[in-house]
Design a protein around this motif. Structure first.
Motif, PDB file in Angstrom:
ATOM      1  N   ASP A 187       0.828  -1.211   0.000  1.00  0.00           N
ATOM      2  CA  ASP A 187       0.000   0.000   0.000  1.00  0.00           C
ATOM      3  C   ASP A 187       0.858   1.256   0.000  1.00  0.00           C
ATOM      4  OD1 ASP A 187       0.843  -0.843   2.581  1.00  0.00           O
ATOM      5  OD2 ASP A 187      -0.645   0.439   3.541  1.00  0.00           O
ATOM      6  N   LEU A 188       2.038   1.200   0.600  1.00  0.00           N
ATOM      7  CA  LEU A 188       2.917   2.370   0.657  1.00  0.00           C
ATOM      8  C   LEU A 188       3.661   2.589  -0.659  1.00  0.00           C
ATOM      9  CD1 LEU A 188       4.470   1.919   4.224  1.00  0.00           C
ATOM     10  CD2 LEU A 188       2.499   3.311   3.561  1.00  0.00           C
ATOM     11  N   ALA A 189       3.919   1.513  -1.381  1.00  0.00           N
ATOM     12  CA  ALA A 189       4.690   1.622  -2.617  1.00  0.00           C
ATOM     13  C   ALA A 189       3.851   2.114  -3.792  1.00  0.00           C
ATOM     14  CB  ALA A 189       5.331   0.284  -2.955  1.00  0.00           C
ATOM     15  N   GLY A 190       2.560   1.733  -3.832  1.00  0.00           N
ATOM     16  CA  GLY A 190       1.712   2.111  -4.959  1.00  0.00           C
ATOM     17  C   GLY A 190       2.010   1.267  -6.183  1.00  0.00           C
ATOM     18  N   PRO A 191       1.154   1.328  -7.198  1.00  0.00           N
ATOM     19  CA  PRO A 191       1.323   0.485  -8.394  1.00  0.00           C
ATOM     20  C   PRO A 191       2.676   0.662  -9.083  1.00  0.00           C
ATOM     21  CG  PRO A 191      -0.860   1.500  -8.364  1.00  0.00           C
ATOM     22  CD  PRO A 191      -0.088   2.133  -7.250  1.00  0.00           C
ATOM     23  N   GLN A 192       3.134   1.891  -9.234  1.00  0.00           N
ATOM     24  CA  GLN A 192       4.427   2.097  -9.897  1.00  0.00           C
ATOM     25  C   GLN A 192       5.575   1.529  -9.064  1.00  0.00           C
ATOM     26  OE1 GLN A 192       4.591   6.342 -10.716  1.00  0.00           O
ATOM     27  NE2 GLN A 192       3.775   6.015 -12.782  1.00  0.00           N
ATOM     28  N   GLY A 193       5.500   1.735  -7.752  1.00  0.00           N
ATOM     29  CA  GLY A 193       6.528   1.195  -6.878  1.00  0.00           C
ATOM     30  C   GLY A 193       6.547  -0.319  -6.902  1.00  0.00           C
ATOM     31  N   ILE A 194       5.370  -0.933  -6.907  1.00  0.00           N
ATOM     32  CA  ILE A 194       5.285  -2.388  -6.971  1.00  0.00           C
ATOM     33  C   ILE A 194       5.918  -2.898  -8.260  1.00  0.00           C
ATOM     34  CG2 ILE A 194       3.691  -4.320  -7.242  1.00  0.00           C
ATOM     35  CD1 ILE A 194       3.875  -3.429  -4.403  1.00  0.00           C
ATOM     36  N   ARG A 198       9.167  -5.322  -8.381  1.00  0.00           N
ATOM     37  CA  ARG A 198       9.119  -6.622  -9.047  1.00  0.00           C
ATOM     38  C   ARG A 198      10.242  -6.750 -10.082  1.00  0.00           C
ATOM     39  NH1 ARG A 198       4.888 -10.157  -9.113  1.00  0.00           N
ATOM     40  NH2 ARG A 198       3.129  -9.742  -7.707  1.00  0.00           N
ATOM     41  N   ALA A 199      10.493  -5.660 -10.813  1.00  0.00           N
ATOM     42  CA  ALA A 199      11.544  -5.700 -11.832  1.00  0.00           C
ATOM     43  C   ALA A 199      12.913  -5.902 -11.195  1.00  0.00           C
ATOM     44  CB  ALA A 199      11.514  -4.418 -12.654  1.00  0.00           C
ATOM     45  N   ILE A 200      13.154  -5.224 -10.071  1.00  0.00           N
ATOM     46  CA  ILE A 200      14.443  -5.361  -9.381  1.00  0.00           C
ATOM     47  C   ILE A 200      14.610  -6.766  -8.828  1.00  0.00           C
ATOM     48  CG2 ILE A 200      15.745  -4.608  -7.358  1.00  0.00           C
ATOM     49  CD1 ILE A 200      14.594  -1.787  -7.860  1.00  0.00           C
ATOM     50  N   ILE A 201      13.564  -7.295  -8.224  1.00  0.00           N
ATOM     51  CA  ILE A 201      13.638  -8.645  -7.656  1.00  0.00           C
ATOM     52  C   ILE A 201      13.885  -9.677  -8.760  1.00  0.00           C
ATOM     53  CG2 ILE A 201      12.250 -10.450  -6.552  1.00  0.00           C
ATOM     54  CD1 ILE A 201      11.015  -8.190  -4.839  1.00  0.00           C
ATOM     55  N   ALA A 202      13.210  -9.504  -9.908  1.00  0.00           N
ATOM     56  CA  ALA A 202      13.407 -10.429 -11.023  1.00  0.00           C
ATOM     57  C   ALA A 202      14.846 -10.383 -11.522  1.00  0.00           C
ATOM     58  CB  ALA A 202      12.437 -10.091 -12.156  1.00  0.00           C
ATOM     59  N   VAL A 211       6.226 -14.136  -6.637  1.00  0.00           N
ATOM     60  CA  VAL A 211       6.263 -12.903  -5.851  1.00  0.00           C
ATOM     61  C   VAL A 211       4.832 -12.545  -5.487  1.00  0.00           C
ATOM     62  CG1 VAL A 211       6.913 -10.471  -5.792  1.00  0.00           C
ATOM     63  CG2 VAL A 211       8.359 -12.110  -7.024  1.00  0.00           C
ATOM     64  N   VAL A 212       4.575 -12.433  -4.192  1.00  0.00           N
ATOM     65  CA  VAL A 212       3.224 -12.164  -3.694  1.00  0.00           C
ATOM     66  C   VAL A 212       3.216 -10.835  -2.970  1.00  0.00           C
ATOM     67  CG1 VAL A 212       1.377 -12.975  -2.162  1.00  0.00           C
ATOM     68  CG2 VAL A 212       2.730 -14.624  -3.484  1.00  0.00           C
ATOM     69  N   GLU A 213       2.258  -9.984  -3.296  1.00  0.00           N
ATOM     70  CA  GLU A 213       2.136  -8.685  -2.640  1.00  0.00           C
ATOM     71  C   GLU A 213       1.237  -8.816  -1.407  1.00  0.00           C
ATOM     72  OE1 GLU A 213       0.516  -6.049  -5.580  1.00  0.00           O
ATOM     73  OE2 GLU A 213       1.765  -6.951  -7.152  1.00  0.00           O
TER      74      GLU A 213
END
Length: 345
Positions: A187-194, A198-202, A211-213
């Motif tokens: 909720d703090l990161a928002g859609p763009q942050g998520i 995800r891209a960094i983790i990948a 990956v589960v939010e």
């Protein structure tokens, strides 16, 4: 299918403040008919996380099923602490259906996996899965998981840069060992942050894992328990920066405990903790505060300059009303006198 005679164990890892205790608290309250046991490995001498989880105790996870191993990495004290603790939990009547292990935020999960090879427990427990919690907002901002191409370019431009920071290595090792990544505080990161996280983790993960939010630790237990990964059987497939080392140290980090009297203004303390993160690079502050005129104890949980606080319970009869806080940082930034002065105001 896994050997049904073995008790499944879930290892919950993740950087300081990623939400491990919040997740386990949710699992305790929503375990269905599973009988749970919990092992908490704290870094520092103040056992805040274990105390929080014991306050969540229910009949299927009573307080005696929640064990805290404080001020020592369990993968470094296998014979003295970890093995006896597991044996005691397995001897409980009724025996737990599932064991959760919350590692220290500084722990490397792979050495802990190797502890499951010990003959005394190998035939009795199995690692159902390793969950790596990652703070979505922090990851999206590029902390602890930098872009590898950018880092390599910087290394080429500056010969003095020849390795990642310790925090980056911890984060990457946790990802590399994971069977599932839980992206917390969505909720703090928002859609763009998520999307960025995800891209960094990948990019950082050597294997493709789900990956589960989640927000506030809320997730269906069926999603994360019962993975049947038997992770102890494929340790070699989980690369680490520390592969080839006989053991590991946590000398990059240190902690100090600050004990104060009653605090008149909690908001003022929050401001001081925020300043401590900015000015003295303290990564984590957690503990309990005695507030003048208040019958309840104030719980403080800070990750960098993000501070959360709430009254968790009344002070017990005869309990000393004092403020006790533990501060954790990279060793070079732990100055006990300066930290105490900053918190005392």
């Amino acid at each position: 299918m896994s050997d049904l005679s073995k008790v499944p164990v879930t290892i919950v890892t993740g950087f300081l403040g990623a939400g491990k205790t919040t997740l386990i608290s949710h699992l305790i309250r929503n375990a269905g008919e599973r009988r749970l046991a919990v092992v908490v490995n704290e870094f520092g001498t103040l056992g805040v996380d274990g105390d929080i989880l014991q306050s969540c105790a229910i009949p299927d996870c009573p307080a005696e099923n929640i064990v805290e191993l404080a001020n020592g990495c369990i993968c470094c004290t296998v014979a003295d602490d970890f093995i006896p603790t597991v044996e005691r939990l397995l001897a409980l009547e009724p025996r737990p259906d599932h064991i959760l292990i919350e590692t220290s935020g500084l722990a490397l999960p792979k050495p802990l996996l190797k502890a499951f090879e010990w003959p005394a427990i190998r035939s009795r427990i199995t690692v159902d899965g390793v969950l790596a919690l990652a703070d979505a907002e922090a990851v999206a901002a590029g902390r602890f998981a930098p872009d590898l191409a950018a880092v390599d370019a910087q290394r080429q431009a500056d010969p003095s840069i020849d390795h990642e920071t310790p925090l980056s290595e911890v984060f990457e090792d946790q990802l590399a060992c994971a069977d599932m990544v839980l992206l917390t505080k969505a909720d703090l990161a928002g859609p763009q942050g998520i999307a960025a996280a995800r891209a960094i983790i990948a990019a950082e993960s050597p294997r493709v894992v789900p990956v589960v939010e989640l927000t506030d630790g809320v997730v269906d237990p069926r999603v994360i328990l019962g993975l049947e990964a038997a992770a102890e059987n494929n340790v070699a497939a989980r690369p680490s920066h520390h592969d080839g080392e006989d053991d590991h140290e946590h000398d990059d980090f240190d902690s100090t405990v600050v004990t104060l009297g009653e605090i008149a203004d909690p908001d003022d303390l929050v401001v001081r903790i925020e300043a401590l993160a900015r000015e003295q690079h303290v990564l984590r502050v957690k503990g309990y505060v005695a507030v003048k005129g208040k019958p309840m104890r104030l719980l403080i949980q800070a990750v960098g300059s993000r501070v959360r606080h709430q009254y968790d319970r009344a002070w017990k009869p005869g309990e000393r009303r004092e403020t006790t806080l533990v501060a954790i940082a990279e060793r070079a930034h732990v100055d006990p006198i300066a930290i105490r002065e900053a918190l005392a105001g």
